[in-house]
Motif scaffolding. Structure first.
Motif, PDB file in Angstrom:
ATOM      1  N   GLY A 169      83.803  28.643  22.022  1.00 38.89           N
ATOM      2  CA  GLY A 169      83.004  29.100  20.890  1.00 38.89           C
ATOM      3  C   GLY A 169      81.518  29.242  21.158  1.00 38.89           C
ATOM      4  O   GLY A 169      80.763  29.553  20.243  1.00 38.89           O
ATOM      5  N   LYS A 170      81.074  28.993  22.389  1.00 39.34           N
ATOM      6  CA  LYS A 170      79.656  29.180  22.696  1.00 39.34           C
ATOM      7  C   LYS A 170      79.515  29.804  24.083  1.00 39.34           C
ATOM      8  O   LYS A 170      80.413  29.715  24.923  1.00 39.34           O
ATOM      9  CB  LYS A 170      78.881  27.876  22.595  1.00 39.34           C
ATOM     10  CG  LYS A 170      79.197  26.841  23.631  1.00 39.34           C
ATOM     11  CD  LYS A 170      78.302  25.605  23.449  1.00 39.34           C
ATOM     12  CE  LYS A 170      78.360  24.739  24.686  1.00 39.34           C
ATOM     13  NZ  LYS A 170      77.387  23.672  24.659  1.00 39.34           N
ATOM     14  N   THR A 171      78.380  30.451  24.292  1.00 38.10           N
ATOM     15  CA  THR A 171      78.110  31.129  25.561  1.00 38.10           C
ATOM     16  C   THR A 171      78.170  30.125  26.707  1.00 38.10           C
ATOM     17  O   THR A 171      77.705  28.988  26.576  1.00 38.10           O
ATOM     18  CB  THR A 171      76.733  31.807  25.510  1.00 38.10           C
ATOM     19  OG1 THR A 171      76.748  32.762  24.432  1.00 38.10           O
ATOM     20  CG2 THR A 171      76.407  32.526  26.799  1.00 38.10           C
ATOM     21  N   ALA A 172      78.750  30.552  27.820  1.00 38.16           N
ATOM     22  CA  ALA A 172      78.927  29.650  28.957  1.00 38.16           C
ATOM     23  C   ALA A 172      78.559  30.344  30.264  1.00 38.16           C
ATOM     24  O   ALA A 172      78.596  31.577  30.369  1.00 38.16           O
ATOM     25  CB  ALA A 172      80.376  29.174  29.029  1.00 38.16           C
ATOM     26  N   ASP A 173      78.191  29.533  31.236  1.00 37.79           N
ATOM     27  CA  ASP A 173      77.958  29.985  32.603  1.00 37.79           C
ATOM     28  C   ASP A 173      79.145  29.517  33.446  1.00 37.79           C
ATOM     29  O   ASP A 173      79.732  28.464  33.172  1.00 37.79           O
ATOM     30  CB  ASP A 173      76.670  29.386  33.171  1.00 37.79           C
ATOM     31  CG  ASP A 173      75.430  29.810  32.392  1.00 37.79           C
ATOM     32  OD1 ASP A 173      75.424  30.912  31.819  1.00 37.79           O
ATOM     33  OD2 ASP A 173      74.462  29.025  32.362  1.00 37.79           O
ATOM     34  N   TYR A 174      79.466  30.287  34.478  1.00 38.48           N
ATOM     35  CA  TYR A 174      80.562  29.942  35.379  1.00 38.48           C
ATOM     36  C   TYR A 174      80.057  29.878  36.812  1.00 38.48           C
ATOM     37  O   TYR A 174      79.291  30.742  37.244  1.00 38.48           O
ATOM     38  CB  TYR A 174      81.682  30.997  35.307  1.00 38.48           C
ATOM     39  CG  TYR A 174      82.475  30.933  34.022  1.00 38.48           C
ATOM     40  CD1 TYR A 174      83.691  30.267  33.978  1.00 38.48           C
ATOM     41  CD2 TYR A 174      82.008  31.521  32.857  1.00 38.48           C
ATOM     42  CE1 TYR A 174      84.424  30.199  32.796  1.00 38.48           C
ATOM     43  CE2 TYR A 174      82.728  31.463  31.673  1.00 38.48           C
ATOM     44  CZ  TYR A 174      83.935  30.800  31.654  1.00 38.48           C
ATOM     45  OH  TYR A 174      84.654  30.726  30.484  1.00 38.48           O
ATOM     46  N   THR A 175      80.487  28.861  37.527  1.00 36.07           N
ATOM     47  CA  THR A 175      80.257  28.751  38.969  1.00 36.07           C
ATOM     48  C   THR A 175      81.640  28.761  39.596  1.00 36.07           C
ATOM     49  O   THR A 175      82.487  27.937  39.257  1.00 36.07           O
ATOM     50  CB  THR A 175      79.485  27.468  39.324  1.00 36.07           C
ATOM     51  OG1 THR A 175      78.224  27.495  38.628  1.00 36.07           O
ATOM     52  CG2 THR A 175      79.237  27.377  40.819  1.00 36.07           C
ATOM     53  N   ILE A 176      81.850  29.714  40.507  1.00 39.48           N
ATOM     54  CA  ILE A 176      83.185  30.013  41.001  1.00 39.48           C
ATOM     55  C   ILE A 176      83.206  30.005  42.527  1.00 39.48           C
ATOM     56  O   ILE A 176      82.375  30.652  43.161  1.00 39.48           O
ATOM     57  CB  ILE A 176      83.630  31.399  40.503  1.00 39.48           C
ATOM     58  CG1 ILE A 176      83.499  31.467  38.977  1.00 39.48           C
ATOM     59  CG2 ILE A 176      85.044  31.721  40.962  1.00 39.48           C
ATOM     60  CD1 ILE A 176      83.179  32.832  38.449  1.00 39.48           C
ATOM     61  N   MET A 177      84.164  29.278  43.111  1.00 31.59           N
ATOM     62  CA  MET A 177      84.371  29.330  44.556  1.00 31.59           C
ATOM     63  C   MET A 177      85.517  30.304  44.818  1.00 31.59           C
ATOM     64  O   MET A 177      86.632  30.116  44.321  1.00 31.59           O
ATOM     65  CB  MET A 177      84.707  27.974  45.166  1.00 31.59           C
ATOM     66  CG  MET A 177      84.833  28.080  46.677  1.00 31.59           C
ATOM     67  SD  MET A 177      85.227  26.586  47.653  1.00 31.59           S
ATOM     68  CE  MET A 177      85.171  25.253  46.557  1.00 31.59           C
TER      69      MET A 177
END
Length: 145
Positions: A86-94
């Motif tokens: 329900g809120k904006t998120a950042d993603y860190t992806i390997m």
């Protein structure tokens, strides 16, 4: 750290090529060990980058890897993060690149920032070096934060 990693890979590739040309089995084994060590260093650097994320939540199910293609001398894959929260998120992806037999080739860490609730956003994972064959990209780990 990026320069150190690039220098290690360059040295390993040059040494492996030089040693492989000599044709000696012992030298070929040594070259293989050097390449394996450089590959392990890349994987370790990616793990360290993932460990820097504070308060990240496992979000591997939110992220998908597309097919690979070539951009210049590098392998690339479009990565899509879909935010179910329900809120904006950042993603860190390997992202891990593997050959047709499933062997590890390379690993990179990609950030996709500002993914709005219920929306998707893409980024491009780009290999650290030239990869041979037809590599595939897979999501090794993804953190939402």
């Amino acid at each position: 750290m990026r320069r150190t990693k690039a220098a290690a890979l360059s040295l390993a590739a040059t040494t492996a090529l030089t040693l492989a040309v000599t044709g000696c089995d012992t030298v070929k084994e040594t070259a293989g060990d050097i390449v394996s060590t450089a590959t392990a260093a890349v994987a370790s650097a990616a793990e360290e980058k993932m460990n820097e994320v504070k308060d990240g939540v496992n979000a591997t199910g939110d992220v998908k890897a597309g097919p690979t293609s070539t951009d210049g001398d590098r392998t690339v894959a479009e990565i899509t993060a879909t935010n179910p929260k329900g809120k904006t998120a950042d993603y860190t992806i390997m992202v891990t690149f593997r050959d047709g037999d499933g062997n590890f080739l390379d690993s990179v860490v990609l950030n996709i920032d500002g993914v709005e609730p219920g929306k998707s956003k893409t980024g491009t994972a780009r290999s650290n070096r030239t990869l041979s064959g037809e590599p595939t990209a897979e999501i090794a780990q993804a953190l939402r934060h």
